[in-house]
Design a protein around this motif. Structure first.
Motif, PDB file in Angstrom:
ATOM      1  N   ALA A 158       0.849  -1.164  -0.144  1.00 28.22           N
ATOM      2  CA  ALA A 158       0.139   0.187   0.058  1.00 28.22           C
ATOM      3  C   ALA A 158       0.836   1.229   0.062  1.00 28.22           C
ATOM      4  O   ALA A 158       0.686   2.264  -0.602  1.00 28.22           O
TER       5      ALA A 158
ATOM      6  N   LYS B 234      -4.197  12.604   2.863  1.00 29.88           N
ATOM      7  CA  LYS B 234      -4.696  12.099   1.561  1.00 29.88           C
ATOM      8  C   LYS B 234      -3.906  10.756   1.604  1.00 29.88           C
ATOM      9  O   LYS B 234      -4.498   9.553   1.080  1.00 29.88           O
TER      10      LYS B 234
ATOM     11  N   GLN C  70      -5.784   8.080   3.732  1.00 32.14           N
ATOM     12  CA  GLN C  70      -6.971   7.747   2.970  1.00 32.14           C
ATOM     13  C   GLN C  70      -6.730   6.694   2.055  1.00 32.14           C
ATOM     14  O   GLN C  70      -7.377   5.750   1.710  1.00 32.14           O
ATOM     15  N   LYS C  71      -5.609   7.188   1.171  1.00 34.89           N
ATOM     16  CA  LYS C  71      -5.235   6.143  -0.007  1.00 34.89           C
ATOM     17  C   LYS C  71      -4.931   4.644   0.719  1.00 34.89           C
ATOM     18  O   LYS C  71      -5.230   3.779   0.125  1.00 34.89           O
TER      19      LYS C  71
ATOM     20  N   LYS D 181      -5.873   3.333   3.524  1.00 37.58           N
ATOM     21  CA  LYS D 181      -7.147   2.754   3.960  1.00 37.58           C
ATOM     22  C   LYS D 181      -7.861   1.889   2.702  1.00 37.58           C
ATOM     23  O   LYS D 181      -8.338   0.980   2.889  1.00 37.58           O
ATOM     24  N   THR D 182      -7.946   2.593   1.692  1.00 34.83           N
ATOM     25  CA  THR D 182      -8.817   2.273   0.574  1.00 34.83           C
ATOM     26  C   THR D 182      -8.037   0.954   0.107  1.00 34.83           C
ATOM     27  O   THR D 182      -8.834   0.153  -0.192  1.00 34.83           O
ATOM     28  N   PHE D 183      -6.922   1.022  -0.277  1.00 34.49           N
ATOM     29  CA  PHE D 183      -5.977   0.117  -0.653  1.00 34.49           C
ATOM     30  C   PHE D 183      -6.082  -1.069   0.266  1.00 34.49           C
ATOM     31  O   PHE D 183      -6.255  -2.389  -0.086  1.00 34.49           O
TER      32      PHE D 183
ATOM     33  N   GLU E 279      -8.282  -2.139   2.527  1.00 30.98           N
ATOM     34  CA  GLU E 279      -9.830  -2.424   2.319  1.00 30.98           C
ATOM     35  C   GLU E 279     -10.179  -3.156   1.295  1.00 30.98           C
ATOM     36  O   GLU E 279     -10.906  -4.305   1.260  1.00 30.98           O
ATOM     37  N   ALA E 280      -9.705  -2.668  -0.024  1.00 29.53           N
ATOM     38  CA  ALA E 280      -9.755  -3.420  -1.152  1.00 29.53           C
ATOM     39  C   ALA E 280      -9.245  -4.853  -1.085  1.00 29.53           C
ATOM     40  O   ALA E 280      -9.408  -5.805  -1.317  1.00 29.53           O
ATOM     41  N   LYS E 281      -7.857  -4.798  -0.440  1.00 32.99           N
ATOM     42  CA  LYS E 281      -7.160  -5.874  -0.363  1.00 32.99           C
ATOM     43  C   LYS E 281      -7.682  -6.848   0.634  1.00 32.99           C
ATOM     44  O   LYS E 281      -7.878  -8.269   0.258  1.00 32.99           O
TER      45      LYS E 281
ATOM     46  N   GLU F 239     -11.156  -7.179   1.151  1.00 34.98           N
ATOM     47  CA  GLU F 239     -12.266  -7.703   0.491  1.00 34.98           C
ATOM     48  C   GLU F 239     -11.850  -8.793  -0.620  1.00 34.98           C
ATOM     49  O   GLU F 239     -12.568  -9.717  -0.795  1.00 34.98           O
TER      50      GLU F 239
END
Length: 176
Positions: free
Chosen positions: A118, A160, A163-164, A166-168, A170-172, A174
């Motif tokens: 990430a 930022k 945030q990026k 966290k998004t990465f 969470e996607a991983k 899922e």
């Protein structure tokens, strides 16, 4: 054996003590390698070169260090400049296959693989402040000083960047 703080060690170095420089090297080497390895996209050879050049520059320029300021930000500013210089110099040489191979060989980083992936996915302007804050423990103002940026710019880049990440992550999660 007496434990000296940075200022005492530097004063001894400025007075010509080579053993004090060795003490400084021992104190900062691990942190420098970890930071450089992340900044240098896990290229251990280039990270080692950056750290070596950093210590050489510190030794050569220790007389320029202002003792009324903390040493650590001064050191990391030199380290980041060396990382950027080596990245720029070798930007056409580093292959993706080389990075992937090193990623698989770096057993120390396996435990935090998702987090490191990430961090590597971040843009450099987000990655460097994240590395300085969370791997090296710098305060936001210190990061702003090291990178010669406005404090609000650093706060924004950290926000930022988080945030990026966290998004990465969470996607991983899922995907698994």
């Amino acid at each position: 054996m007496e434990v000296l703080n940075d200022q005492e060690i530097i004063k001894q170095i400025q007075n010509g003590s080579k053993s004090a420089f060795r003490e400084l090297y021992d104190l900062y080497f691990d942190y420098a390698m970890r930071s450089a390895t992340v900044v240098m996209n896990r290229n251990a050879a280039h990270a080692g070169d950056a750290v070596q050049e950093t210590f050489i520059r510190v030794y050569q320029n220790i007389h320029l260090y202002q003792s009324d300021r903390p040493f650590k930000p001064w050191f990391y500013k030199i380290l980041l400049n060396e990382c950027n210089r080596i990245l720029k110099k070798n930007s056409k040489v580093i292959s993706v296959a080389e990075i992937i191979e090193q990623t698989h060989n770096d057993q120390q980083l396996e435990e935090y693989e998702d987090l490191y992936q990430a961090i590597q996915a971040l843009e450099p302007h987000n990655r460097t402040p994240i590395v300085l804050k969370y791997l090296n423990g710098f305060k936001e103002q210190e990061i702003a000083d090291i990178l010669e940026e406005n404090l609000n710019t650093i706060k924004s880049r950290l926000f930022k960047g988080r945030q990026k990440l966290k998004t990465f992550l969470e996607a991983k999660e899922e995907a698994n």
